[in-house]
Design an enzyme around this catalytic site. Structure first.
Site, PDB file in Angstrom:
ATOM      1  CD  GLU A   1      -6.339  -6.297   1.521  1.00 58.67           C
ATOM      2  OE1 GLU A   1      -5.112  -6.147   1.726  1.00 58.67           O
ATOM      3  OE2 GLU A   1      -7.001  -5.550   0.778  1.00 58.67           O
TER       4      GLU A   1
ATOM      5  CE1 TYR B   1      -4.346  -1.317   0.073  1.00 64.33           C
ATOM      6  CE2 TYR B   1      -3.180  -3.085   1.210  1.00 64.33           C
ATOM      7  CZ  TYR B   1      -4.294  -2.625   0.532  1.00 64.33           C
ATOM      8  OH  TYR B   1      -5.358  -3.458   0.302  1.00 64.33           O
TER       9      TYR B   1
END
Length: 401
Positions: A140, A98
């Site tokens: 996640e 990310y």
């Protein structure tokens, strides 16, 4: 969750940023892959990159998340991200990635919008990004934990024990764990990623629904060969068709997917077109295996009976359910077709749709939009109409365009 100052900036700049998102995501992916080509090896789908569907899905999800935050700054719209989180877990996305995405995405925003990106605008959109990333990272992490796999490593080798030709262009593979270990739990409607090395050495991923009831010892996927009539040839589907035989091994992820069979007793409407039947057959298999007495209506549209994958199995499963019926529509419908078979495109006017039904859709996007509109018009609440898409979710992208 979003600061008052940032919410005001997002509301003011969302039209401009939203209008430029296609250019932003195009530049973002081009620069990121140019400097990190390894991301195309076993993580990103280069077919979706070439078609532009991945950047459209990213733009749509970012715009939808930002818009929801701007409308209600005190609530983080995590529900919008559930589908993305499942897709990410199925390909092994990690928390560290990310930060990499942030670097290239915000560089692209600055390049496309130029002087319009003031420090205040950059800070507000940075806040939106990290709220979105934080929500995805948390979801996640939970998915990896529930699947009993390490974050970023959902993979396992499976042996093909049976190959069955379903139609001229569709084949099913029955698989068992190559290590002989137990098969982890799955839910009816979920999918797995298949990771295969291509002839140029680059590994590519595709997701395939589990096309049979979750079983204690096996998994089954059903793969349609994608021909290059109006798009590039499906490189993974064609490779699987050409090369995979019993005894070969494939690398599969753990099962993921948020569109799963609910546990209520409400009437079910399972609606599909083409290979959209695959998750529906998995759901039917589960219902039959558990002795369900739910009312079930199975509706399917295809070009012809010969193109209808898993057709005989669908009929058999329906016959095992005491309150189930099936209707098929074929564009080329033979006069002697058995069962409740109709000519042409699917039309729900002559089909009973209970207002308390739970509806599952899978097939081409225009087909699902048309069916969804029909069932909403029959009184089914939008919250009980679920859809599964093969590939990036362009429904959300188109809705925010």
């Amino acid at each position: 969750m979003l600061s008052i100052e940032s919410a005001s900036v997002i509301r003011a700049t969302l039209p401009a940023v939203g209008g430029a998102l296609d250019a932003i995501t195009t530049r973002f992916y081009a620069k990121m892959f140019a400097e990190h080509p390894e991301l195309l090896d076993g993580l990103f789908n280069r077919g979706n990159q070439a078609a532009g569907t991945q950047r459209r899905a990213l733009a749509g999800s970012l715009a939808a998340f930002a818009g929801a935050l701007a409308a209600d700054p005190d609530a983080r719209p995590d529900a919008l991200l559930a589908r993305i989180a499942h897709k990410h877990a199925a390909v092994g996305v990690t928390e560290e990635q990310y930060a990499l995405v942030h670097t290239y995405l915000f560089a692209a925003i600055a390049e496309v919008l130029g002087d319009a990106v003031t420090p205040e605008v950059a800070a507000a959109w940075d806040e939106v990004y990290w709220l979105m990333a934080g929500a995805l990272i948390a979801q996640e992490a939970r998915l990896y934990l529930e699947a009993h796999v390490r974050p970023g490593h959902p993979w396992r080798r499976w042996t093909v024990v049976e190959r069955r030709e379903e139609t001229a262009d569709t084949v099913s593979f029955l698989l068992r764990p190559a290590d002989g270990g137990p098969v982890p739990a799955a839910r009816a409607g979920q999918y797995v990623s298949v990771r295969v090395p291509m002839p140029d050495g680059v590994r590519q991923l595709r997701q395939y629904s589990l096309s049979s009831a979750p079983d204690a010892g096996t998994r089954r996927i059903t793969v349609k060969r994608v021909h290059g009539r109006h798009a590039p040839e499906g490189e993974v589907s064609n490779l699987l068709h050409r090369t995979v035989r019993p005894g070969d091994e494939l690398t599969l992820s753990a099962p993921f997917g948020d569109v799963v069979l609910d546990g209520t007793d409400r009437p079910l409407l399972l609606v599909s077109a083409g290979t959209g039947c695959t998750p529906m057959v998995g759901m039917l298999g589960h219902l039959a295996a558990t002795g369900s007495r739910r009312p079930v209506t199975v509706l399917h549209a295809d070009r012809s009976p010969a193109d209808h994958a898993l057709r005989d199995e669908t009929r058999q499963l329906v016959s095992l359910l005491p309150r189930a019926r099936a209707v098929q529509w074929y564009e080329r419908c033979p006069a002697d077709a058995a069962g409740d078979v109709r000519d042409g495109l699917m039309d729900l006017d002559a089909v009973e749709v209970p207002s308390d039904a739970v509806v599952y859709l899978c097939g081409p996007l225009p087909f699902m939009r048309a069916v969804r509109a029909q069932v909403l018009g029959r009184g089914v609440p939008a919250s009980r109409v679920h859809y599964e898409m093969f590939g990036p979710d362009l429904w959300l992208a188109d809705a925010t365009a």
